[in-house]
Design an enzyme around this catalytic site. Structure first.
Site, mmCIF file in Angstrom:
data_model
loop_
_atom_site.group_PDB
_atom_site.id
_atom_site.type_symbol
_atom_site.label_atom_id
_atom_site.label_comp_id
_atom_site.label_asym_id
_atom_site.label_seq_id
_atom_site.Cartn_x
_atom_site.Cartn_y
_atom_site.Cartn_z
ATOM 1 N N ASN A 8 14.467 -26.171 0.565
ATOM 2 C CA ASN A 8 15.249 -27.179 1.095
ATOM 3 C C ASN A 8 14.561 -28.281 1.454
ATOM 4 O O ASN A 8 13.547 -28.315 1.914
ATOM 5 C CB ASN A 8 15.607 -26.503 2.513
ATOM 6 C CG ASN A 8 16.195 -27.331 3.549
ATOM 7 O OD1 ASN A 8 16.552 -28.352 3.300
ATOM 8 N ND2 ASN A 8 16.399 -26.984 4.678
ATOM 9 N N LYS A 10 14.954 -30.963 2.688
ATOM 10 C CA LYS A 10 15.474 -31.929 4.046
ATOM 11 C C LYS A 10 15.406 -33.421 3.653
ATOM 12 O O LYS A 10 15.739 -33.607 2.477
ATOM 13 C CB LYS A 10 14.364 -31.526 5.017
ATOM 14 C CG LYS A 10 14.286 -29.905 5.195
ATOM 15 C CD LYS A 10 13.561 -29.441 6.564
ATOM 16 C CE LYS A 10 13.249 -28.065 6.556
ATOM 17 N NZ LYS A 10 12.862 -27.159 7.901
ATOM 18 N N HIS A 94 22.561 -25.047 9.082
ATOM 19 C CA HIS A 94 21.044 -25.070 9.206
ATOM 20 C C HIS A 94 20.532 -25.419 10.543
ATOM 21 O O HIS A 94 21.210 -26.169 11.325
ATOM 22 C CB HIS A 94 20.482 -26.063 8.393
ATOM 23 C CG HIS A 94 18.896 -25.840 8.191
ATOM 24 N ND1 HIS A 94 18.064 -26.741 9.059
ATOM 25 C CD2 HIS A 94 18.169 -25.280 7.352
ATOM 26 C CE1 HIS A 94 16.857 -26.337 8.881
ATOM 27 N NE2 HIS A 94 16.940 -25.676 7.647
ATOM 28 N N GLU A 96 18.545 -27.261 11.903
ATOM 29 C CA GLU A 96 18.308 -28.590 12.410
ATOM 30 C C GLU A 96 19.764 -29.150 12.552
ATOM 31 O O GLU A 96 19.784 -30.261 13.461
ATOM 32 C CB GLU A 96 17.544 -29.345 11.327
ATOM 33 C CG GLU A 96 15.945 -28.875 11.341
ATOM 34 C CD GLU A 96 15.222 -28.689 10.212
ATOM 35 O OE1 GLU A 96 15.745 -29.255 9.232
ATOM 36 O OE2 GLU A 96 14.256 -28.029 9.949
ATOM 37 N N GLU A 167 17.246 -17.662 9.649
ATOM 38 C CA GLU A 167 15.922 -18.273 10.088
ATOM 39 C C GLU A 167 15.816 -18.486 11.307
ATOM 40 O O GLU A 167 16.514 -19.133 12.277
ATOM 41 C CB GLU A 167 16.077 -19.660 9.418
ATOM 42 C CG GLU A 167 16.461 -19.870 7.856
ATOM 43 C CD GLU A 167 16.148 -21.222 7.434
ATOM 44 O OE1 GLU A 167 15.380 -21.371 6.612
ATOM 45 O OE2 GLU A 167 16.756 -22.159 7.851
ATOM 46 N N GLY A 173 9.308 -24.595 10.589
ATOM 47 C CA GLY A 173 8.378 -25.856 10.281
ATOM 48 C C GLY A 173 7.191 -25.649 11.409
ATOM 49 O O GLY A 173 6.567 -26.627 11.703
ATOM 50 N N SER A 212 8.818 -20.957 7.822
ATOM 51 C CA SER A 212 7.428 -21.035 7.598
ATOM 52 C C SER A 212 7.070 -20.081 6.464
ATOM 53 O O SER A 212 6.097 -19.544 6.608
ATOM 54 C CB SER A 212 6.836 -20.825 8.767
ATOM 55 O OG SER A 212 6.914 -21.824 9.650
HETATM 56 P P1 PGA Z 1 10.057 -24.384 6.900
HETATM 57 O O1 PGA Z 1 11.692 -24.972 6.787
HETATM 58 O O2 PGA Z 1 9.918 -23.305 5.719
HETATM 59 O O3 PGA Z 1 9.383 -25.413 6.554
HETATM 60 O O4 PGA Z 1 9.768 -23.607 8.110
HETATM 61 C C1 PGA Z 1 12.603 -23.694 6.534
HETATM 62 C C2 PGA Z 1 13.972 -24.347 6.479
HETATM 63 O O5 PGA Z 1 14.119 -24.960 7.556
HETATM 64 O O6 PGA Z 1 14.986 -23.957 5.831
#
Ligand code: PGA
Length: 248
Positions: A8, A10, A94, A96, A167, A173, A212
């Site tokens: 991803n 983003k 997602h 976010e 997740e 993140g 992460s």
């Molecule tokens: P990250 O993001 O690996 O940076 O924690 C995962 C995601 O948002 O799908």
């Protein structure tokens, strides 16, 4: 079973940056027991899809979609636009989008069922916040997110074209990866909910872990029960680190 390793990207990478990362990734290859899905920003989908044109192991997807064929929806993107650009997958729900942009379960459900019905493969993201986890609501939150999303799903498309990404919001993140026991518990709840709601097909829907994921934890995470793949954010931005995770 082939495990799915998804990237991803983003809101990172211009078209030229995305194309370069895709070319670098293409050089690394994908082992026979893995499938890769890359979610670039909308503007870079076509470039990345061109690099992997004809590939049977690497697919490209959109990070979001609007649940209508077309219309006055400023800033949104349709399934047809995604498909023509070369996407065969789409992410829905997602964290976010849920927590930064305020998307609710019903809207996520509408996107999920619309995209599936329009022949895109869907990766539905679910996960609890830290507050929900600490309040003992893990199971209830995951069940609610899955159940709402499944109300209108076209069941004939589920077996081949659907995946869930668990997740935990507090692990995205943040560098704070969930402990093995926490991943096992959440994936077991997810699997049981899918089996309960959908039956036999639900038991086979791939459930990925995200939050992460890095090279140093990828192999251990992917070896856990009910973990059918990984959704990788930050560590997927550099071709070399993502290629190592794909091969972990
Ligand atoms: P990250 O993001 O690996 O940076 O924690 C995962 C995601 O948002 O799908």
């Amino acid at each position: 079973m082939q495990k799915i390793i998804a990237a991803n990207w983003k809101m990172y990478k211009t078209r030229s940056e995305a194309a370069q990362t895709a070319r670098d990734l293409a050089e690394s290859g994908v082992p026979a027991n893995r499938r890769v899905v890359i979610f670039p920003p909308f503007t870079a989908i076509a470039e990345v899809a061109d690099v992997f044109a004809g590939s049977t192991t690497v697919a490209v997807g959109g990070q979001d979609v609007y649940p209508a064929s077309e219309g006055a929806f400023t800033g949104e993107i349709s399934t047809a636009m995604l498909r023509e650009a070369g996407a065969s997958w789409v992410l829905t729900g997602h964290s976010e989008r849920r927590h930064v942009l305020g998307e609710q379960d019903d809207f996520v459900a509408a996107k999920t069922s619309f995209a599936l019905a329009q022949s895109l493969n869907v990766m539905l993201c679910i996960g609890e916040t830290l507050r929900e986890r600490e309040a003992g609501q893990l199971q209830a939150v995951l069940r609610r997110q899955i159940t709402t999303a499944f109300v209108r799903l076209p069941s004939d498309r589920l077996e081949k074209y659907f995946a869930i990404a668990y997740e935990p919001v507090w692990a995205i993140g943040t560098g704070k990866v969930a402990e093995s026991a926490e991943v096992l518990e959440a994936h077991a709840v997810t699997r049981k909910t899918l089996c309960d709601i959908v039956g036999k097909i639900g038991c086979k829907i791939p459930v990925l872990y995200g939050g992460s994921v890095k090279l140093d934890n990828a192999a251990a995470l992917i070896a856990l029960d009910n973990v059918d793949g990984l959704l990788v954010g930050g560590a997927s931005l550099a071709a070399q680190s993502f290629a190592q995770i794909v091969n972990a």
